[in-house]
Design an enzyme around this catalytic site. Sequence first.
Site, PDB file in Angstrom:
ATOM      1  N   ASP A   1      43.613  44.428  42.742  1.00 38.08           N
ATOM      2  CA  ASP A   1      42.721  43.589  41.937  1.00 38.08           C
ATOM      3  C   ASP A   1      41.766  42.915  42.905  1.00 38.08           C
ATOM      4  O   ASP A   1      41.751  43.254  44.101  1.00 38.08           O
ATOM      5  CB  ASP A   1      43.524  42.566  41.115  1.00 38.08           C
ATOM      6  CG  ASP A   1      42.831  42.200  39.801  1.00 38.08           C
ATOM      7  OD1 ASP A   1      41.763  41.562  39.851  1.00 38.08           O
ATOM      8  OD2 ASP A   1      43.349  42.570  38.722  1.00 38.08           O
TER       9      ASP A   1
ATOM     10  N   HIS B   1      37.420  43.657  38.608  1.00 35.39           N
ATOM     11  CA  HIS B   1      38.695  43.455  39.314  1.00 35.39           C
ATOM     12  C   HIS B   1      38.702  44.197  40.654  1.00 35.39           C
ATOM     13  O   HIS B   1      39.724  44.751  41.073  1.00 35.39           O
ATOM     14  CB  HIS B   1      39.864  43.882  38.439  1.00 35.39           C
ATOM     15  CG  HIS B   1      40.010  43.045  37.195  1.00 35.39           C
ATOM     16  ND1 HIS B   1      40.672  41.849  37.174  1.00 35.39           N
ATOM     17  CD2 HIS B   1      39.549  43.241  35.926  1.00 35.39           C
ATOM     18  CE1 HIS B   1      40.624  41.325  35.956  1.00 35.39           C
ATOM     19  NE2 HIS B   1      39.946  42.161  35.184  1.00 35.39           N
TER      20      HIS B   1
ATOM     21  N   GLU C   1      37.080  43.579  31.323  1.00 30.36           N
ATOM     22  CA  GLU C   1      36.555  42.291  31.785  1.00 30.36           C
ATOM     23  C   GLU C   1      35.381  42.419  32.756  1.00 30.36           C
ATOM     24  O   GLU C   1      35.325  41.729  33.777  1.00 30.36           O
ATOM     25  CB  GLU C   1      37.696  41.456  32.383  1.00 30.36           C
ATOM     26  CG  GLU C   1      38.753  41.125  31.335  1.00 30.36           C
ATOM     27  CD  GLU C   1      39.887  40.255  31.855  1.00 30.36           C
ATOM     28  OE1 GLU C   1      40.405  39.453  31.072  1.00 30.36           O
ATOM     29  OE2 GLU C   1      40.262  40.378  33.039  1.00 30.36           O
TER      30      GLU C   1
END
Length: 639
Positions: free
Chosen positions: A280, A334, A404
Site C-alpha cells: 500500500d 494506494h 479510492e
Amino acid sequence: MVLKCSASLWYRGSNGAPTVRCRPQRLTMRLLLLCCALAAAGAEPSVWTWRCESGSCVRRPAAGVTDGMQFGTCKLTCGELSVVWPRPTGPAAFGSETVPFLIDNIQFQLVAPDPVKPMLQTATEIFLDSLRALQPSGLGGRRAGCRPDGACEPAVAEQAVKVTVAVESAGTALTLETSEYHQLLVNHTAGGEVSVLLYATTFFGARHGLETVSQLIEYDDENACLQILGSATLSDAPVYPIRALTIDTSRSFIPLSALRRTIDAMAMNKLNTLHWHVTDTHSFPIEVVSEPRLVQYGAYSPEKVYSAREVAELVRYGRQRGVRLLPELDAPAHVGYGWQWGEDAGLGRLAVCVGEEPWQSYCVEPPCGQMNIVNENMYTVLGKIYKDFNALFQPDIFHMGGDEINFNCWKSSPEIAEHVKDRGGDPSDDSEYMRLWAQYQVRAAGLWRNVTGRSTPLLLWTSDLTKQEAVRPSALKPSQYIIQVWTTGTDQQIGDLLRQGFPLLLSNYDAWYLDCGFSAWVGVGNNWCSPYKSWQTVYDNSPRAIARSFEPAGADYASLVRGGSAALWSEQSDAQTLDSRLWPRGAALAERLWAEPDTDSAAALTRLVHHRERMVQRGIGAEPLQPEYCHLNDGVCTT
C-alpha cells in the site's frame, strides 16, 4: 479434608475388585479411603456428569445419575451436527457411542495418484498433530490408556483405528473449478477396529475430510487417551469456491509466523483463500528480485521484509493446508513508499503525491500516493512486479486493487495534467481522469496476461470505475473480472453489477470488516466503519440473500456470487492482535461461506463456543465468546 470424588471416572481396585464409582454420600469408609488414595495419586475427579437432553449437553450432579458421561463424550454424541465446524452441506448422521483408543494405534492407508501422495502423507502428519493438541501436557504419572487408579484396559491399548483415504484426481493446484467434495464413513464393529473411510475427488477435499475426522475425536479423561465417535456418515462440499480472509501487511508488518498460524486456523475452518493485501502507500514489504529498489525504499526496516524465498515457502505451506495465497497489488491508488526512487534513477516520477500534505486533499488516509499512469517507465516496473508475483504465487486468480482514486492527486501533478491538455482535454475535468484510469486498467490487465501467458481471472474492488457504466464496457468485462464489493450490503451498485453479469466477491464493510469498532487513529472518536462487527453479524451476513435482494423476477443473481472475504485492515492491528481480531469471527464467516445455512447465528452458538475451545487447544489465540461456565452448560447462556 475436602474430597472431589468422581462422578464421571470409574475406579478399579488393584486387587481386581469390581469397578467402583465414587459418590460422597454413598461411600463406605473403605471406599472413601480409596477415593482419597486416588486423589493423592494425582486424580482430580469431579462431582459433575453430563447428560444429553433435547440435543444439549446438560451438566448434572452425579449423585443419582446412572446415564451420565464425560463432557467430551457428550459433545461428540449429542446434537444433530455433533461438534463439526463448519456444518456439512450434504446428508450427515452421527452416532451415540464413542470408542477409546491410543494415538499410536492409528493406521493410514492412502490411495491416490503419485503426485498427490506426498501432500496426502503430510496431511496425515498435520492430522496427528491436531490430535496431540487434544492431550494434556501431563497425566500426573498416569499411563495413557489407564484409569487414575493405575488399572489399564487391554481393549483400549489394543483398539485399532484404520483411516483409509482415497483421492481420485492427480491435481495439486487449487482453482475456482477444483472440487472440494468428500464423503466420510466411520464404523466400529464390536470388538473390532474403528474403520474410517474417506473418499474425495481431489487432495483438497481429502484434506477437508481429515479436518472433519479430527473434530470427531475428543480427549477421554476416563482412560487418559483419545475417543472417536463410533459411527458417522456425511457427504460434504462448499457452497462457494472462494472463502477468504483479507489480510493487510502494508500498514503494519505481520511476521511470517503469524501468517502461518493464520493459515493453520483457516485450514481448521475450511477457509481456502488468504487474500494478501501485501502493499500500500505505507510500505512495500515484499521482495521483487527483478527490481530490488521497491523493497529497499518501501520496507519499514530490513527486518520487515518478506523475501522471495519466504513467500514461495508460504505459498507451499498454504497449498498443503488447502489455502491459496491470492496476491493483491493495489493500484493505481494506494501506491507510494517503495516507488519514490524513480527520479533519482532517471526514470521520472513513478508515483505522484507521495507523502503530500495536507493529506485530506490527495487521499483517504495518510500517507498519500498514486501511480504516475502517464509515465512509460512506470509500466516497465509494473511488468517486473507482475513477473515476480506470477513466479512466486503461481496464482489462479489475481487481485489488481483499483479503489479510492483521488482525481485531485492526478490533477495536481504537472505531467499528468499536461498529458490531458496535450490530448485536447480539460485538465480540470474529472471525466478526463476517469478515461485515463480506464485506459490504465486495460493496459495493466493486458500486461498481466502477457507476463503470465494465460487469462487469469482478475479481481477489482468496487470503485468509481466499476460504477461508471459509460466507462465500464471498454475497460471491464464480466468474462475477465470478479468484483469485490466493500461497500454496504444494500449498495445499489451490487444490483447494477449483477445485472451486467459480473461475478461478485462480497466483503461488505457493514458486516465483514473486522477492524471496525475501535478508536479513531486519525482524529478522535471511533474509526470510520464503527460499530464493532460481532460474530453474530458476521455469521448472519448472507451473500446469497444480498444477491437475491436485487433480483428481478426470473433472474438468478445468487449464481454470480463466488464467495466472500472478511477483511482485517492493519492500521490498528498487527501480530499482537491478529488472532483475537480474526477468531472466532473468522470461523463464523467460514460456516456462512461453506454452508450458507438457512439457520441464523443463534442455532450455531454452542457448536461455535466448543469450536473456539478447539482452536485454542491448537494454539490459536481466539477470543472467548462466553464465560467458560456457558461452554459447560449448553443452553443456559441464551435469551
